[in-house]
Design a protein around this motif. Structure first.
Motif, PDB file in Angstrom:
ATOM      1  N   GLY A 119       0.787  -1.231   0.000  1.00  0.00           N
ATOM      2  CA  GLY A 119       0.000   0.000   0.000  1.00  0.00           C
ATOM      3  C   GLY A 119       0.815   1.276   0.000  1.00  0.00           C
ATOM      4  O   GLY A 119       0.271   2.366   0.081  1.00  0.00           O
ATOM      5  N   GLN A 120       2.138   1.150  -0.079  1.00  0.00           N
ATOM      6  CA  GLN A 120       3.016   2.314  -0.152  1.00  0.00           C
ATOM      7  C   GLN A 120       3.563   2.435  -1.568  1.00  0.00           C
ATOM      8  O   GLN A 120       4.102   1.467  -2.105  1.00  0.00           O
ATOM      9  CB  GLN A 120       4.203   2.187   0.801  1.00  0.00           C
ATOM     10  N   LEU A 121       3.412   3.621  -2.130  1.00  0.00           N
ATOM     11  CA  LEU A 121       3.962   3.895  -3.449  1.00  0.00           C
ATOM     12  C   LEU A 121       5.167   4.808  -3.267  1.00  0.00           C
ATOM     13  O   LEU A 121       5.063   5.880  -2.668  1.00  0.00           O
ATOM     14  CB  LEU A 121       2.927   4.575  -4.344  1.00  0.00           C
ATOM     15  N   TYR A 122       6.312   4.370  -3.758  1.00  0.00           N
ATOM     16  CA  TYR A 122       7.533   5.163  -3.714  1.00  0.00           C
ATOM     17  C   TYR A 122       7.634   5.915  -5.036  1.00  0.00           C
ATOM     18  O   TYR A 122       7.511   5.303  -6.106  1.00  0.00           O
ATOM     19  CB  TYR A 122       8.758   4.260  -3.513  1.00  0.00           C
ATOM     20  N   VAL A 123       7.837   7.234  -4.950  1.00  0.00           N
ATOM     21  CA  VAL A 123       7.904   8.063  -6.155  1.00  0.00           C
ATOM     22  C   VAL A 123       9.095   8.999  -6.086  1.00  0.00           C
ATOM     23  O   VAL A 123       9.586   9.322  -5.009  1.00  0.00           O
ATOM     24  CB  VAL A 123       6.617   8.907  -6.353  1.00  0.00           C
ATOM     25  N   ALA A 124       9.506   9.460  -7.260  1.00  0.00           N
ATOM     26  CA  ALA A 124      10.526  10.508  -7.365  1.00  0.00           C
ATOM     27  C   ALA A 124       9.876  11.718  -8.016  1.00  0.00           C
ATOM     28  O   ALA A 124       9.088  11.578  -8.962  1.00  0.00           O
ATOM     29  CB  ALA A 124      11.700  10.033  -8.212  1.00  0.00           C
ATOM     30  N   ILE A 125      10.188  12.889  -7.478  1.00  0.00           N
ATOM     31  CA  ILE A 125       9.716  14.147  -8.047  1.00  0.00           C
ATOM     32  C   ILE A 125      10.883  15.130  -8.052  1.00  0.00           C
ATOM     33  O   ILE A 125      11.858  14.940  -7.339  1.00  0.00           O
ATOM     34  CB  ILE A 125       8.511  14.731  -7.261  1.00  0.00           C
ATOM     35  N   ALA A 126      10.753  16.190  -8.843  1.00  0.00           N
ATOM     36  CA  ALA A 126      11.826  17.180  -8.905  1.00  0.00           C
ATOM     37  C   ALA A 126      11.548  18.386  -8.015  1.00  0.00           C
ATOM     38  O   ALA A 126      12.481  19.045  -7.558  1.00  0.00           O
ATOM     39  CB  ALA A 126      12.043  17.640 -10.344  1.00  0.00           C
ATOM     40  N   ASP A 127      10.274  18.678  -7.762  1.00  0.00           N
ATOM     41  CA  ASP A 127       9.922  19.859  -6.965  1.00  0.00           C
ATOM     42  C   ASP A 127       9.086  19.441  -5.768  1.00  0.00           C
ATOM     43  O   ASP A 127       7.866  19.321  -5.856  1.00  0.00           O
ATOM     44  CB  ASP A 127       9.177  20.877  -7.825  1.00  0.00           C
ATOM     45  N   GLY A 128       9.758  19.236  -4.652  1.00  0.00           N
ATOM     46  CA  GLY A 128       9.092  18.746  -3.450  1.00  0.00           C
ATOM     47  C   GLY A 128       8.200  19.763  -2.765  1.00  0.00           C
ATOM     48  O   GLY A 128       7.387  19.405  -1.921  1.00  0.00           O
ATOM     49  N   SER A 129       8.330  21.028  -3.099  1.00  0.00           N
ATOM     50  CA  SER A 129       7.517  22.050  -2.439  1.00  0.00           C
ATOM     51  C   SER A 129       6.310  22.479  -3.270  1.00  0.00           C
ATOM     52  O   SER A 129       5.509  23.289  -2.809  1.00  0.00           O
ATOM     53  CB  SER A 129       8.374  23.274  -2.105  1.00  0.00           C
ATOM     54  N   ASP A 130       6.141  21.933  -4.462  1.00  0.00           N
ATOM     55  CA  ASP A 130       5.025  22.294  -5.334  1.00  0.00           C
ATOM     56  C   ASP A 130       3.729  21.712  -4.768  1.00  0.00           C
ATOM     57  O   ASP A 130       3.552  20.496  -4.679  1.00  0.00           O
ATOM     58  CB  ASP A 130       5.277  21.760  -6.739  1.00  0.00           C
ATOM     59  N   LEU A 131       2.800  22.589  -4.386  1.00  0.00           N
ATOM     60  CA  LEU A 131       1.543  22.151  -3.773  1.00  0.00           C
ATOM     61  C   LEU A 131       0.675  21.352  -4.743  1.00  0.00           C
ATOM     62  O   LEU A 131      -0.038  20.439  -4.323  1.00  0.00           O
ATOM     63  CB  LEU A 131       0.766  23.353  -3.236  1.00  0.00           C
ATOM     64  N   GLY A 132       0.741  21.662  -6.023  1.00  0.00           N
ATOM     65  CA  GLY A 132      -0.016  20.905  -7.021  1.00  0.00           C
ATOM     66  C   GLY A 132       0.465  19.469  -7.115  1.00  0.00           C
ATOM     67  O   GLY A 132      -0.335  18.533  -7.227  1.00  0.00           O
ATOM     68  N   VAL A 133       1.770  19.273  -7.051  1.00  0.00           N
ATOM     69  CA  VAL A 133       2.352  17.928  -7.079  1.00  0.00           C
ATOM     70  C   VAL A 133       1.907  17.164  -5.839  1.00  0.00           C
ATOM     71  O   VAL A 133       1.467  16.011  -5.913  1.00  0.00           O
ATOM     72  CB  VAL A 133       3.895  17.980  -7.162  1.00  0.00           C
ATOM     73  N   ARG A 134       1.978  17.815  -4.688  1.00  0.00           N
ATOM     74  CA  ARG A 134       1.595  17.152  -3.438  1.00  0.00           C
ATOM     75  C   ARG A 134       0.109  16.777  -3.458  1.00  0.00           C
ATOM     76  O   ARG A 134      -0.268  15.699  -3.000  1.00  0.00           O
ATOM     77  CB  ARG A 134       1.954  18.017  -2.239  1.00  0.00           C
ATOM     78  N   ALA A 135      -0.740  17.635  -4.002  1.00  0.00           N
ATOM     79  CA  ALA A 135      -2.173  17.326  -4.101  1.00  0.00           C
ATOM     80  C   ALA A 135      -2.406  16.137  -5.032  1.00  0.00           C
ATOM     81  O   ALA A 135      -3.229  15.261  -4.748  1.00  0.00           O
ATOM     82  CB  ALA A 135      -2.944  18.553  -4.583  1.00  0.00           C
ATOM     83  N   ALA A 136      -1.674  16.098  -6.143  1.00  0.00           N
ATOM     84  CA  ALA A 136      -1.799  14.970  -7.082  1.00  0.00           C
ATOM     85  C   ALA A 136      -1.376  13.668  -6.409  1.00  0.00           C
ATOM     86  O   ALA A 136      -1.999  12.618  -6.607  1.00  0.00           O
ATOM     87  CB  ALA A 136      -0.962  15.227  -8.337  1.00  0.00           C
ATOM     88  N   LEU A 137      -0.333  13.724  -5.597  1.00  0.00           N
ATOM     89  CA  LEU A 137       0.137  12.536  -4.883  1.00  0.00           C
ATOM     90  C   LEU A 137      -0.915  12.055  -3.882  1.00  0.00           C
ATOM     91  O   LEU A 137      -1.134  10.856  -3.719  1.00  0.00           O
ATOM     92  CB  LEU A 137       1.457  12.820  -4.162  1.00  0.00           C
ATOM     93  N   GLN A 138      -1.599  12.977  -3.231  1.00  0.00           N
ATOM     94  CA  GLN A 138      -2.641  12.609  -2.262  1.00  0.00           C
ATOM     95  C   GLN A 138      -3.821  11.903  -2.923  1.00  0.00           C
ATOM     96  O   GLN A 138      -4.510  11.118  -2.278  1.00  0.00           O
ATOM     97  CB  GLN A 138      -3.158  13.846  -1.527  1.00  0.00           C
ATOM     98  N   ARG A 139      -4.057  12.186  -4.190  1.00  0.00           N
ATOM     99  CA  ARG A 139      -5.195  11.579  -4.910  1.00  0.00           C
ATOM    100  C   ARG A 139      -4.886  10.183  -5.451  1.00  0.00           C
ATOM    101  O   ARG A 139      -5.780   9.525  -5.976  1.00  0.00           O
ATOM    102  CB  ARG A 139      -5.630  12.498  -6.059  1.00  0.00           C
ATOM    103  N   LEU A 140      -3.657   9.740  -5.340  1.00  0.00           N
ATOM    104  CA  LEU A 140      -3.316   8.409  -5.853  1.00  0.00           C
ATOM    105  C   LEU A 140      -3.987   7.334  -4.994  1.00  0.00           C
ATOM    106  O   LEU A 140      -4.132   7.499  -3.785  1.00  0.00           O
ATOM    107  CB  LEU A 140      -1.795   8.217  -5.883  1.00  0.00           C
ATOM    108  N   PRO A 141      -4.401   6.219  -5.608  1.00  0.00           N
ATOM    109  CA  PRO A 141      -5.170   5.183  -4.896  1.00  0.00           C
ATOM    110  C   PRO A 141      -4.307   4.242  -4.039  1.00  0.00           C
ATOM    111  O   PRO A 141      -4.306   3.029  -4.228  1.00  0.00           O
ATOM    112  CB  PRO A 141      -5.848   4.430  -6.042  1.00  0.00           C
ATOM    113  N   VAL A 142      -3.581   4.833  -3.102  1.00  0.00           N
ATOM    114  CA  VAL A 142      -2.730   4.066  -2.188  1.00  0.00           C
ATOM    115  C   VAL A 142      -2.887   4.652  -0.787  1.00  0.00           C
ATOM    116  O   VAL A 142      -3.407   5.754  -0.620  1.00  0.00           O
ATOM    117  CB  VAL A 142      -1.238   4.113  -2.608  1.00  0.00           C
TER     118      VAL A 142
END
Length: 163
Positions: A119-142
């Protein structure tokens, strides 16, 4: 008289996303680079002048000017945010992880899914402070998303390679 059928909706809780150091508690990137002796004060002053005029991110300016390489920038940003880093040139995403993030979402938000386990998804991103990226990550089905920072170039290369 016909009765309307009851409609039930399933509410999926947002995924827990690796927290970052909040903006107020973060050390400024320039200060961090100076204290780590990764940058000379003159180079920082020059880059800050460019930033004032252009509005670009300081890290991007320093890389363009050759004062810092992309890997050093990624390490500094990860330290600033309290995130681990990953070298995407050595990491191959699993098919299960890739299947969880649609290509359109992965490309729009710069998300490279790496591994799905328990149930844990490990991901790599380039911009850790981007709120849009963080919101997209929260919507993932995990249940949880474990975030690693990688260079923007490596994220782009991985997206082009695996999608």
């Amino acid at each position: 008289m016909a009765r309307a059928a009851a409609v039930s909706t399933v509410v999926v809780p947002p995924a827990l996303v690796t927290p970052i150091i909040s903006g107020d508690a973060r050390t400024h990137l320039g200060e961090m680079l100076l204290s780590d002796r990764a940058l000379k004060p003159e180079r920082l002053a020059e880059a800050l002048n460019v930033q004032t005029q252009s509005g670009e991110k300081l890290g991007a300016i320093l890389v363009k000017q050759g004062a810092l390489d992309a890997n050093a920038l990624t390490i500094a940003l990860a330290k600033q945010l309290g995130l681990p880093t990953v070298d995407l040139r050595k990491q191959v995403p699993t098919p299960e992880a890739l299947a969880l993030v649609p290509e359109t979402i992965a490309r729009e938000f710069g998300i490279v899914p790496l591994l799905l386990t328990d149930g844990q998804l490990y991901v790599a991103i380039a911009d850790g402070s981007d709120l849009g990226v963080r919101a997209a990550l929260q919507r993932l089905p995990v249940k949880e998303v474990v975030v690693y920072l990688a260079s923007a170039d490596d994220v782009a290369t991985s997206l082009n390679t695996y999608y």
